[in-house]
Design a protein around this motif. Structure first.
Motif, PDB file in Angstrom:
ATOM      1  N   THR A  30     -17.841   9.554 -10.271  1.00 40.95           N
ATOM      2  CA  THR A  30     -18.103   8.611  -9.184  1.00 40.95           C
ATOM      3  C   THR A  30     -17.592   7.220  -9.537  1.00 40.95           C
ATOM      4  O   THR A  30     -16.966   6.540  -8.705  1.00 40.95           O
ATOM      5  N   ALA A  31     -17.843   6.789 -10.768  1.00 41.95           N
ATOM      6  CA  ALA A  31     -17.357   5.477 -11.197  1.00 41.95           C
ATOM      7  C   ALA A  31     -15.834   5.434 -11.187  1.00 41.95           C
ATOM      8  O   ALA A  31     -15.229   4.438 -10.763  1.00 41.95           O
ATOM      9  N   TYR A  32     -15.202   6.508 -11.649  1.00 36.76           N
ATOM     10  CA  TYR A  32     -13.745   6.576 -11.569  1.00 36.76           C
ATOM     11  C   TYR A  32     -13.285   6.474 -10.117  1.00 36.76           C
ATOM     12  O   TYR A  32     -12.330   5.763  -9.798  1.00 36.76           O
ATOM     13  N   GLY A  33     -13.957   7.216  -9.240  1.00 40.80           N
ATOM     14  CA  GLY A  33     -13.582   7.192  -7.832  1.00 40.80           C
ATOM     15  C   GLY A  33     -13.671   5.800  -7.236  1.00 40.80           C
ATOM     16  O   GLY A  33     -12.804   5.386  -6.459  1.00 40.80           O
ATOM     17  N   VAL A  34     -14.714   5.074  -7.610  1.00 36.63           N
ATOM     18  CA  VAL A  34     -14.882   3.706  -7.117  1.00 36.63           C
ATOM     19  C   VAL A  34     -13.731   2.822  -7.589  1.00 36.63           C
ATOM     20  O   VAL A  34     -13.147   2.062  -6.803  1.00 36.63           O
ATOM     21  N   LEU A  35     -13.380   2.912  -8.863  1.00 31.16           N
ATOM     22  CA  LEU A  35     -12.274   2.102  -9.394  1.00 31.16           C
ATOM     23  C   LEU A  35     -10.948   2.459  -8.721  1.00 31.16           C
ATOM     24  O   LEU A  35     -10.144   1.576  -8.387  1.00 31.16           O
ATOM     25  N   LEU A  36     -10.726   3.739  -8.503  1.00 29.47           N
ATOM     26  CA  LEU A  36      -9.493   4.179  -7.852  1.00 29.47           C
ATOM     27  C   LEU A  36      -9.450   3.729  -6.396  1.00 29.47           C
ATOM     28  O   LEU A  36      -8.376   3.377  -5.874  1.00 29.47           O
ATOM     29  N   ALA A  37     -10.603   3.726  -5.732  1.00 28.70           N
ATOM     30  CA  ALA A  37     -10.668   3.240  -4.355  1.00 28.70           C
ATOM     31  C   ALA A  37     -10.281   1.768  -4.287  1.00 28.70           C
ATOM     32  O   ALA A  37      -9.516   1.349  -3.402  1.00 28.70           O
ATOM     33  N   VAL A  38     -10.798   0.976  -5.223  1.00 25.59           N
ATOM     34  CA  VAL A  38     -10.461  -0.449  -5.260  1.00 25.59           C
ATOM     35  C   VAL A  38      -8.962  -0.631  -5.453  1.00 25.59           C
ATOM     36  O   VAL A  38      -8.328  -1.445  -4.765  1.00 25.59           O
ATOM     37  N   ALA A  39      -8.371   0.135  -6.369  1.00 29.50           N
ATOM     38  CA  ALA A  39      -6.939   0.015  -6.618  1.00 29.50           C
ATOM     39  C   ALA A  39      -6.121   0.368  -5.388  1.00 29.50           C
ATOM     40  O   ALA A  39      -5.130  -0.306  -5.059  1.00 29.50           O
ATOM     41  N   ALA A  40      -6.531   1.422  -4.672  1.00 29.81           N
ATOM     42  CA  ALA A  40      -5.789   1.833  -3.479  1.00 29.81           C
ATOM     43  C   ALA A  40      -5.888   0.784  -2.377  1.00 29.81           C
ATOM     44  O   ALA A  40      -4.887   0.471  -1.712  1.00 29.81           O
ATOM     45  N   VAL A  41      -7.080   0.221  -2.169  1.00 31.48           N
ATOM     46  CA  VAL A  41      -7.245  -0.796  -1.133  1.00 31.48           C
ATOM     47  C   VAL A  41      -6.432  -2.045  -1.481  1.00 31.48           C
ATOM     48  O   VAL A  41      -5.773  -2.632  -0.616  1.00 31.48           O
ATOM     49  N   LEU A  42      -6.466  -2.448  -2.753  1.00 29.38           N
ATOM     50  CA  LEU A  42      -5.662  -3.605  -3.159  1.00 29.38           C
ATOM     51  C   LEU A  42      -4.176  -3.332  -2.958  1.00 29.38           C
ATOM     52  O   LEU A  42      -3.417  -4.230  -2.563  1.00 29.38           O
ATOM     53  N   GLY A  43      -3.757  -2.095  -3.205  1.00 30.67           N
ATOM     54  CA  GLY A  43      -2.370  -1.741  -2.957  1.00 30.67           C
ATOM     55  C   GLY A  43      -1.994  -1.870  -1.498  1.00 30.67           C
ATOM     56  O   GLY A  43      -0.888  -2.321  -1.164  1.00 30.67           O
ATOM     57  N   HIS A  44      -2.909  -1.488  -0.616  1.00 28.36           N
ATOM     58  CA  HIS A  44      -2.633  -1.601   0.815  1.00 28.36           C
ATOM     59  C   HIS A  44      -2.562  -3.065   1.245  1.00 28.36           C
ATOM     60  O   HIS A  44      -1.665  -3.450   2.010  1.00 28.36           O
ATOM     61  N   VAL A  45      -3.487  -3.872   0.778  1.00 28.46           N
ATOM     62  CA  VAL A  45      -3.540  -5.281   1.195  1.00 28.46           C
ATOM     63  C   VAL A  45      -2.417  -6.087   0.552  1.00 28.46           C
ATOM     64  O   VAL A  45      -1.853  -6.987   1.180  1.00 28.46           O
ATOM     65  N   TYR A  46      -2.093  -5.753  -0.704  1.00 29.40           N
ATOM     66  CA  TYR A  46      -1.050  -6.469  -1.440  1.00 29.40           C
ATOM     67  C   TYR A  46       0.004  -5.457  -1.890  1.00 29.40           C
ATOM     68  O   TYR A  46       0.139  -5.157  -3.070  1.00 29.40           O
ATOM     69  N   SER A  47       0.780  -4.965  -0.935  1.00 33.28           N
ATOM     70  CA  SER A  47       1.723  -3.893  -1.215  1.00 33.28           C
ATOM     71  C   SER A  47       2.885  -4.380  -2.077  1.00 33.28           C
ATOM     72  O   SER A  47       3.537  -5.384  -1.784  1.00 33.28           O
ATOM     73  N   LEU A  48       3.154  -3.625  -3.132  1.00 35.78           N
ATOM     74  CA  LEU A  48       4.284  -3.913  -4.004  1.00 35.78           C
ATOM     75  C   LEU A  48       5.597  -3.864  -3.241  1.00 35.78           C
ATOM     76  O   LEU A  48       6.551  -4.580  -3.576  1.00 35.78           O
ATOM     77  N   PHE A  49       5.653  -3.046  -2.189  1.00 40.73           N
ATOM     78  CA  PHE A  49       6.898  -2.826  -1.463  1.00 40.73           C
ATOM     79  C   PHE A  49       7.094  -3.807  -0.308  1.00 40.73           C
ATOM     80  O   PHE A  49       8.133  -3.763   0.356  1.00 40.73           O
ATOM     81  N   LEU A  50       6.112  -4.661  -0.065  1.00 39.32           N
ATOM     82  CA  LEU A  50       6.205  -5.623   1.039  1.00 39.32           C
ATOM     83  C   LEU A  50       6.030  -7.058   0.540  1.00 39.32           C
ATOM     84  O   LEU A  50       5.549  -7.910   1.281  1.00 39.32           O
ATOM     85  N   GLY A  51       6.410  -7.286  -0.703  1.00 35.27           N
ATOM     86  CA  GLY A  51       6.269  -8.628  -1.248  1.00 35.27           C
ATOM     87  C   GLY A  51       4.820  -9.043  -1.366  1.00 35.27           C
ATOM     88  O   GLY A  51       4.487 -10.215  -1.175  1.00 35.27           O
ATOM     89  N   PHE A  52       3.950  -8.073  -1.679  1.00 36.69           N
ATOM     90  CA  PHE A  52       2.511  -8.291  -1.826  1.00 36.69           C
ATOM     91  C   PHE A  52       1.858  -8.775  -0.526  1.00 36.69           C
ATOM     92  O   PHE A  52       0.917  -9.554  -0.544  1.00 36.69           O
ATOM     93  N   ARG A  53       2.401  -8.285   0.579  1.00 35.31           N
ATOM     94  CA  ARG A  53       1.760  -8.413   1.885  1.00 35.31           C
ATOM     95  C   ARG A  53       1.239  -7.032   2.273  1.00 35.31           C
ATOM     96  O   ARG A  53       1.484  -6.046   1.604  1.00 35.31           O
TER      97      ARG A  53
END
Length: 210
Positions: free
Chosen positions: A82-105
């Motif tokens: 569960t703790a791993y899942g929470v950390l992975l969820a945070v990483a995925a959401v941050l990726g969506h909000v600050y996309s590496l492929f969109l200049g962190f947009r």
């Protein structure tokens, strides 16, 4: 697999520029139309229902897949799945909000977070979804529904998982942080809601700027 690698993979999954790719398929860059936001709301406003649905489905998958698939590859001697899942969820959401492929947009993370919570806390997500749909049906303002839905999600997680403490504390803590983060990403929308300037959404119209 190391946790660092898993978090990087989750971030990259979240970074997939769904709305940009769908927009390009329709001959439009959502970052240059409407609000300029790379999220499903702006795609709905500028391109219509079908492209927006495609964005929503993929964005949900971007959040669900890392949380569902990656914890099983990580050691569980010190950290729970569960703790791993929470950390992975945070990483995925941050990726969506600050996309590496969109200049962190990117977008505002609602769909990707929903996908993660479909795995982490499905019943709490159902409560939040009911609140979200109800607010959209009532006011037709997606930013208001997103804010209300995250508050409902936090309340539901506490109510449904609070008795599992301390095992549930990572989920409760990150849900509280998510609610604060969504409020921050919607800060301009909040100001327009306060002033009465936030407009109901409609496809192909100026709509709300969130």
């Amino acid at each position: 697999m190391t946790l660092a690698l898993a978090l990087a993979l989750a971030y990259l999954a979240g970074s997939i520029p769904t709305s940009f790719l769908v927009g390009r398929a329709w001959g439009v860059d959502p970052g240059e139309k409407g609000s300029g936001n790379y999220g499903a709301t702006n795609v709905f406003r500028t391109l219509g229902v079908v492209p927006a649905l495609l964005v929503i489905v993929v964005d949900i998958g971007k959040g669900a897949a890392p949380v569902l698939l990656l914890p099983g590859w990580l050691p569980t001697d010190a950290v729970s799945p569960t703790a791993y899942g929470v950390l992975l969820a945070v990483a995925a959401v941050l990726g969506h909000v600050y996309s590496l492929f969109l200049g962190f947009r990117g977008g505002k993370g609602i769909g990707t977070a929903a996908g993660a919570y479909a795995v982490l806390a499905p019943w709490a997500l159902l409560v939040a979804a009911i609140v979200w749909v109800g607010l959209v049906a009532w006011r037709r303002i997606v930013s208001l529904a997103s804010l209300g839905g995250t508050v409902a999600l936090l309340a539901a997680v506490v109510a449904l998982r609070g008795d599992e403490w301390p095992e549930s504390w990572p989920l409760i803590a990150v849900t509280a942080a998510l609610a604060a983060f969504v409020a921050w990403t919607h800060r301009e929308n909040i100001e327009r809601l306060r002033s009465g300037a936030e407009k109901p959404i409609a496809p192909g119209s100026a709509g709300e700027r969130g």
